[in-house]
Scaffold this active site. Structure first.
Site, PDB file in Angstrom:
ATOM      1  CE  LYS A 212      -3.756   0.092   2.530  1.00 17.78           C
ATOM      2  NZ  LYS A 212      -4.711   0.222   3.674  1.00 17.78           N
ATOM      3  CD  GLU A 218       9.537  -7.613   6.014  1.00 16.88           C
ATOM      4  OE1 GLU A 218       9.536  -8.014   7.188  1.00 16.88           O
ATOM      5  OE2 GLU A 218       8.898  -6.599   5.641  1.00 16.88           O
ATOM      6  N   GLY A 274      -4.936  -5.319   5.884  1.00 19.69           N
ATOM      7  CA  GLY A 274      -4.179  -6.236   5.043  1.00 19.69           C
ATOM      8  C   GLY A 274      -4.723  -7.648   5.045  1.00 19.69           C
ATOM      9  NE  ARG A 275      -6.229  -8.826  11.241  1.00 12.69           N
ATOM     10  CZ  ARG A 275      -5.725  -7.658  11.628  1.00 12.69           C
ATOM     11  NH1 ARG A 275      -4.653  -7.169  11.007  1.00 12.69           N
ATOM     12  NH2 ARG A 275      -6.273  -6.956  12.615  1.00 12.69           N
ATOM     13  CD  GLU A 360      -1.523  -8.965  11.277  1.00 15.43           C
ATOM     14  OE1 GLU A 360      -0.306  -9.223  11.163  1.00 15.43           O
ATOM     15  OE2 GLU A 360      -2.225  -8.546  10.333  1.00 15.43           O
ATOM     16  CG  HIS A 391      -1.459 -41.275   8.195  1.00 16.24           C
ATOM     17  ND1 HIS A 391      -1.407 -42.642   8.369  1.00 16.24           N
ATOM     18  CD2 HIS A 391      -2.581 -41.044   7.461  1.00 16.24           C
ATOM     19  CE1 HIS A 391      -2.435 -43.211   7.760  1.00 16.24           C
ATOM     20  NE2 HIS A 391      -3.158 -42.255   7.189  1.00 16.24           N
ATOM     21  CE  LYS A 511       6.162  -3.484  10.578  1.00 13.19           C
ATOM     22  NZ  LYS A 511       5.143  -3.226   9.537  1.00 13.19           N
TER      23      LYS A 511
END
Length: 552
Positions: A212, A218, A274-275, A360, A391, A511
């Protein structure tokens, strides 16, 4: 900002005390007894809405439990908060923002106001631009700098700008254009980018840079590496960048500086977290993969669940009920995790997507008023597709010492029918929920001829709760419904816990510290370190190892 009345602190409410007293009476009651008392329990505690059938009968609840939980929702102002969210009030209190991801999937003729402006036309203007762009790329009309058509699409993002697109691509792969390759880069670890591009032709590759602000550390590190990789192919011709990069961003200045034509910049708004953004322009890679028509079908599924959540009474409301049940186990049984177990290989990234959505959103330790909570919030969500998990970690769910409520997700029809496979798959869903609920008694184990010394090892206590979600087929619309179901379940819990489910300040400190440490790692001269002794020693050890590696 909404002026909704603030409820009394959660644990001071009479209904909370009633739930605590009720739990003491119920906690030793076995699901076997509950089913024996009511032969029609499996039909009574089931609900179908928006194409999803929810069987919640294998939960450790009674009519009284449900009544008290519904009362808790009412007294927590859930209905008013739902209305406030859909109305566009600033319910994200710490950031003073509206929460309008529901507007991203509203039909074209809807009216949803934000600060007096109808945002729906803006949403559809972006969708129309995305559709036009997708059609041009998919048809081959959009070509790279050398004139070759685009065959590879790489989405560069992180967090919601990656987890949603990755999950949606994998979930809807059946509908994707198999002549194209789609990859996703998020980790700042150079391996992620290197492996994504190692076998691709730059002349046929398009990058979507999703940030955005166009400053995310990153994402922009990976974007700059992608730019350098592309420039090597372009032999320094910067004009070619605009043919191989598009942006999902709102920072036109930085996008232009990077070399991307702002005509190929797709924006979204600060009322989209964002999520909660996979159905916004962040989903451009999804649309490129499955086409605009399927993407809009997915939006239709989202909207159908939105409307169900907005209008259905809570006792007939899928997200509200699932949220209340999760809260029941979290706050009264002390269950710390929820397992999400999709019996559909295409949903292999769905649990990972839910981890961000749930943790979050509700991993918070203070109320919306800033008071420290005195109860647990935000259980850990995790899971893998069935039958693989059977399993590995199902051992812990069946015979471990921790109570782990489970959501099983199943489909009646497989997109890739193959002999008996689908019947075998679904048989395992039903068998697992039955085994978890009812277990196997000492008498049953002995009746199988098991030696006495082995009986304790083969005993299944049962009484392990689960939900079963059944849908017809994994379509784009079905995926939209499932995602919206969990979005609103998370919101339900957040309202009752009196926390802000839409901020994420917890991701900031690390961050900031990383930005401080980075120059200390890169410095040619020995840096002055003023961290704690552990961090100082780690920085020194890293610098030493890095230096030794260079010398070698």
């Amino acid at each position: 900002m909404t002026n909704l009345p603030v409820s009394a602190p959660l644990r001071q409410r009479p209904v909370w005390a009633q739930l605590e007293a009720h739990f003491q009476k119920l906690k030793s009651l076995h699901l076997k007894q509950l089913f024996a008392q009511d032969p029609k329990r499996g039909e009574k505690f089931a609900l179908e809405a928006a194409g999803i059938y929810l069987d919640y009968s294998k939960n450790r609840i009674t009519d009284e439990t449900l009544s008290l939980l519904l009362q808790l929702a009412q007294e927590s102002g859930l209905r008013a908060q739902i209305d406030a969210m859909f109305r566009g009030d600033a319910i994200n209190v710490s950031e003073k923002r509206a929460v309008l991801h529901t507007a991203l999937r509203a039909p074209r003729d809807a009216t949803i106001l934000h600060e007096g402006r109808n945002v729906v036309p803006d949403v559809h203007a972006v969708l129309d631009r995305m559709s036009d762009f997708s059609n041009r790329v998919r048809s081959g009309d959009w070509k790279g700098h050398s004139g070759k058509r685009i065959r590879n699409v790489i989405n560069i993002g992180i967090g919601g700008s990656d987890l949603g697109p990755v999950m949606a691509y994998e979930a809807l792969k059946h509908y994707s254009d198999r002549a194209m390759t789609f990859r996703f880069v998020s980790n700042v670890d150079g391996t992620d980018f290197s492996e994504a591009v190692c076998d691709l032709d730059p002349a046929e590759t398009l990058f979507i840079v999703s940030s955005k602000t166009f400053t995310t550390l990153e994402t922009m590190a990976n974007a700059q590496s992608a730019r350098a990789w592309m420039m090597a192919q372009l032999k320094g011709d910067e004009a070619g960048i605009a043919k191989h990069f598009v942006a999902v961003s709102t920072n036109a200045a930085e996008v232009t500086k990077f070399g991307i034509d702002t005509a190929n910049m797709f924006g979204f708004w600060d009322w989209v977290g964002g999520r909660y953004s996979m159905d916004s322009a962040i989903g451009l890679s999804t649309m490129l993969a499955i086409g605009p028509e399927n993407f809009r079908a997915m939006l239709g599924g989202f909207h159908e669940m939105d409307e169900h959540f907005r209008t259905a009474p809570f006792d007939q409301n899928l997200p509200a009920l699932m949220g209340l049940l999760s809260l029941w186990y979290n706050n009264f049984f002390g269950a710390q995790t929820v397992a999400v177990l999709p019996y559909q290989q295409y949903l292999k990234r769905f649990p990972a997507y839910l981890q961000q959505l749930t943790m979050e959103s509700n991993g918070k330790h203070v109320t919306i008023e800033g008071a420290h909570v005195d109860y647990d919030t935000g259980p850990i969500y995790w899971g893998e597709p069935g039958t693989n998990g059977q399993h590995s970690f199902y051992q812990l769910i069946h015979q471990g010492t921790r109570l782990i409520p489970c959501d099983f997700i199943a489909f009646a029809r497989n997109l890739n029918p193959l002999g008996r496979h689908q019947d075998m798959l679904v048989a395992n869903v039903f068998a697992q929920t039955e085994a978890l609920a009812f277990g196997k008694t000492v008498e049953e184990v002995k009746a199988e001829g098991t030696p006495d010394w082995l009986v304790p090892h083969r005993l299944f206590e049962g009484n392990r709760p689960s939900n079963t979600l059944m849908l017809e087929t994994l379509t784009p619309a079905a995926l939209g419904k499932l995602v919206a179901l969990y979005e609103h379940s998370v919101f339900t819990q957040g309202v009752i816990w009196q926390i802000d489910s839409f901020d994420q300040w917890g991701v900031e400190l690390g961050k900031v510290l990383a930005q401080r440490i980075l120059p200390q790692l890169e410095s040619a001269n020995e840096p002055k370190l003023d961290h704690d002794s552990s961090t100082n020693a780690l920085i020194q050890r890293y610098r030493k190892l890095k230096s030794t590696s260079k010398e070698g």
